[in-house]
Write a protein that holds these residues in place. Structure first.
Motif, short mmCIF file in Angstrom:
data_model
loop_
_atom_site.label_atom_id
_atom_site.label_comp_id
_atom_site.label_asym_id
_atom_site.label_seq_id
_atom_site.Cartn_x
_atom_site.Cartn_y
_atom_site.Cartn_z
N LYS A 118 0.84 -1.19 0.00
CA LYS A 118 0.00 0.00 0.00
C LYS A 118 0.88 1.25 0.00
O LYS A 118 1.80 1.37 0.82
N LEU A 119 0.60 2.16 -0.92
CA LEU A 119 1.40 3.37 -1.08
C LEU A 119 0.56 4.62 -0.83
O LEU A 119 -0.46 4.83 -1.48
N ILE A 120 1.00 5.43 0.14
CA ILE A 120 0.38 6.72 0.40
C ILE A 120 1.44 7.80 0.23
O ILE A 120 2.58 7.66 0.70
N ILE A 121 1.06 8.88 -0.44
CA ILE A 121 1.97 10.00 -0.70
C ILE A 121 1.43 11.23 0.04
O ILE A 121 0.23 11.51 -0.02
N ARG A 122 2.30 11.94 0.76
CA ARG A 122 1.85 13.18 1.40
C ARG A 122 2.42 14.38 0.66
O ARG A 122 3.62 14.51 0.50
N MET A 123 1.51 15.24 0.21
CA MET A 123 1.89 16.46 -0.50
C MET A 123 1.72 17.67 0.42
O MET A 123 0.73 17.77 1.14
N HIS A 124 2.69 18.59 0.35
CA HIS A 124 2.60 19.82 1.12
C HIS A 124 2.22 20.97 0.18
O HIS A 124 1.09 21.06 -0.26
N ARG A 125 3.12 21.83 -0.15
CA ARG A 125 2.86 22.95 -1.07
C ARG A 125 3.85 22.97 -2.22
O ARG A 125 3.47 23.13 -3.38
#
Length: 653
Positions: free
Chosen positions: A393-400
């Protein structure tokens, strides 16, 4: 009545619409089948809702138990008691029966005088439907024992089959009400052993729904009770199958063990006691020779080894999911790692740049991982989306920052399970910037703020000390902070601006950007022209949790540019949280999206309003109340809430 469909329900609001729709679409005449819902004392309105639905369908009815039983067995037994059909079909309320299932299966049952008719199933994960449990080697020449062996060894033991009601009643085949999991296996083997004619047809019977939900169902949660149920069931199945000449340990225990251990890894909500462990270890060791003949995946094998060696500490650690955190500049997630280690085995793949890494190390770590958390939507996210296995399972966290880059366009989206945004505005900006990303894959999890270790300033002098945490790049608003300082010093020379973080002149890459350098040259000129050298301090990097109080900071400024374009304004701006957590008041020059994160009374429309708020603060009765309100709000973003959201993000997949 030809067929009775029995459907147990418990707190199923929002999960049963597909099931109800599929029941309305049956090709068989309504007069030939009935639907019996049995509610297990739901607390979410499921029973009342089903009552309303049954009023619209003359062949539907609903019953409710007098108290919650904790498993689907008792509701199913009551359903059999109420059933009038020649055959019974058991269905779960969040699954879908195929439109022609009843008609085709009933015709086959009558033609062959079958006690039970089974087909195969389709699984639906929200993206695609996959056929499972097909028996390609089935033939009419198979003996009863061979048929049972084939079903037990090659199909899941779900009992969504057409079963003669007379067989269930005359042979007193009841669903075991003392267990929560594995009850379907026991019921099925009893039905198969008592059947004189077992049939299989190559037809999809129902759709097993594996779509994402916001909460785990009771059958997805796995703890002490479920583990002990499984051990009980395995023992009963061993006895029951030996009575008909088959060995459960050989035919199916591998699947049972894998199911139980993966439940302990991925769905466990409670600790497993030493007593539970010893019972599990005793069972595994009693069948060790047969178990070791099978191949299991690495993680399951590691846990089996701790059971065989009776290593409880190893078992406790090994049954945590394996979490890999990958990316460049992990400052936003690293403080959370000690907490994450309480629930996960954690390894880190720290990249050397936005798109540079040790690929051989990344491949090695990838083979180890169950879950992958990519911090930043940069090259790391692209690489892992192209290399992860289907079971990971792959989760990506994006900021700005990432919205100003094109990495989001390069993702292999079929391998991305979820993308996390840190604020509501940037949830929408992500979809605007990368329209190929489905909205269904995006979720909001705010940044976390650890408010527990901030030193608190008690000095009244703090009303004259203002902080800017981070002044680079230009969009952070250093010039605006200087304008505020210039006005304040015109009232009292006691006011000081303290700037934390690397100074622009100490950042090599900034020297290559003439627009940035021109901006900071203007800042330098402003300081000199307004004689502010004695009122401003550039303090460099400090431990903010201590430094704000040590420097007696009363106000933290958030003066960043407000931009409607891409990448946009601040996504969260942790400096604001730092201020409140240290007992200062954070003052925000309005930027889009701030209103969704912070209190309105801390957001100002102009520098003039901010100047005025600072000047009146020493006599403002509401100052401490607003600091307290801001600090209380920061508790909503604490590490415990982040950890809960983090865990839910993976468990929902």
């Amino acid at each position: 009545m030809d067929i009775s469909i029995v459907i147990p329900c418990y707190n199923a609001m929002g999960k049963m619409e597909r099931c109800l729709a599929s029941l309305r679409e049956q090709t068989i005449l309504d007069s030939r089948f009935e639907v019996i819902f049995v509610d297990d004392c739901s607390s979410d309105g499921s029973y009342e809702y089903l009552n309303e639905q049954c009023k619209k369908q003359h062949n539907w009815s609903v019953y409710q138990l007098t108290k919650n039983s904790g498993s689907p067995s008792k509701p199913r037994n009551l359903g059999v008691e109420k059933a009038q059909g020649e055959y019974v079909f058991f269905l779960d309320c969040d699954d879908e029966i195929l439109p022609d299932t009843l008609e085709i299966h009933y015709d086959s049952a009558v033609e062959r005088n079958a006690c039970i008719v089974r087909g195969y199933l389709l699984t639906d994960n929200g993206v695609a439907q996959t056929a499972m449990n097909e028996l390609s080697s089935w033939s009419t020449s198979l003996t009863k024992l061979e048929r049972i062996k084939l079903i037990i060894s090659q199909q899941s033991t779900t009992v969504s089959s057409l079963i003669k009601r007379d067989l269930i009643v005359s042979e007193n085949i009841n669903w075991p009400e003392d267990i929560r999991v594995g009850e379907d296996s026991l019921f099925l083997i009893k039905v198969l052993s008592k059947s004189s004619n077992i049939e299989y047809i190559s037809h999809p019977t129902f759709i097993y729904n594996k779509r994402k939900t916001f909460t785990l169902s009771s059958t997805q949660e796995y703890g002490s009770r479920e583990l002990n149920n499984h051990i009980d069931v395995w023992g009963r199945l061993i006895v029951a199958m030996r009575e008909i000449g088959l060995e459960y340990v050989t035919l199916r225990l591998k699947i049972g063990l894998q199911t139980a251990i993966r439940g302990l890894i991925f769905n466990n909500k409670k600790e497993i006691s030493n007593l539970d462990f010893e019972r599990f270890a005793k069972f595994v060791n009693s069948h060790k020779n047969e178990i070791l003949k099978h191949n299991f995946d690495n993680h399951v094998s590691e846990i089996l080894n701790t059971l065989i060696t009776r290593d409880f500490e190893g078992f406790t650690e090994m049954r945590k999911p394996k979490l890999l955190i990958a990316g460049h500049d992990l400052k936003f997630i690293k403080p959370m790692i000690p907490e994450l280690k309480k629930s996960y085995q954690v390894k880190v793949d720290e990249w050397t740049g936005h798109d540079s890494h040790d690929e051989s190390l990344s491949k090695k770590l990838l083979q180890w991982a169950d879950y992958i958390w990519c911090e930043w939507l940069l090259g790391n996210a692209v690489w892992y989306s192209m290399h992860k296995a289907p079971n990971q399972k792959l989760i990506i966290r994006m900021h700005r920052f990432e919205l100003g880059r094109d990495f989001g366009e390069k993702l292999d989206l079929k391998n991305v399970d979820s993308i996390v945004c840190v604020s509501l505005l940037f949830f929408e900006k992500l979809l605007e910037r990368f329209p190929s990303i489905p909205r269904s894959k995006v979720k909001l999890i705010h940044n976390f703020v650890d408010t527990t270790e901030y030193l608190q300033s008690k000095s009244e002098n703090k009303f004259y000390n203002i902080a800017l945490i981070g002044s680079v790049p230009a969009r952070k608003g250093l010039y605006r902070a200087l304008e505020v300082l210039q006005h304040l010093t015109s009232v009292s020379p006691a006011y000081k601006l303290k700037v934390f973080g690397t100074k622009h002149s100490d950042i090599p890459w900034l020297q290559k950007h003439s627009d940035e350098m021109s901006y900071f040259d203007e800042c330098t000129s402003f300081i000199k022209e307004n004689h502010l050298n004695d009122n401003i301090e550039f303090l460099g990097h400090r431990d903010i949790k201590l430094a704000l109080a040590e420097e007696n900071i009363g106000f933290v400024l958030s003066l960043s540019d407000d931009s409607t374009g891409i990448p946009g304004p601040e996504s969260f701006h942790l400096a604001i949280a730092d201020g409140f957590s240290a007992g200062a008041r954070s003052l925000i020059l309005k930027w889009s999206g701030a209103e969704y994160i912070y209190n309105n009374e801390d957001i100002f429309n102009s520098l003039e309003e901010i100047k005025s708020a600072i000047l009146k603060s020493p006599t403002d009765e509401n100052f401490h109340a607003r600091v307290s309100s801001g600090k209380s709000l920061m508790e909503c973003y604490n590490s415990a809430n982040f950890l809960k959201d983090f865990q839910n993000a993976f468990s929902e997949l």
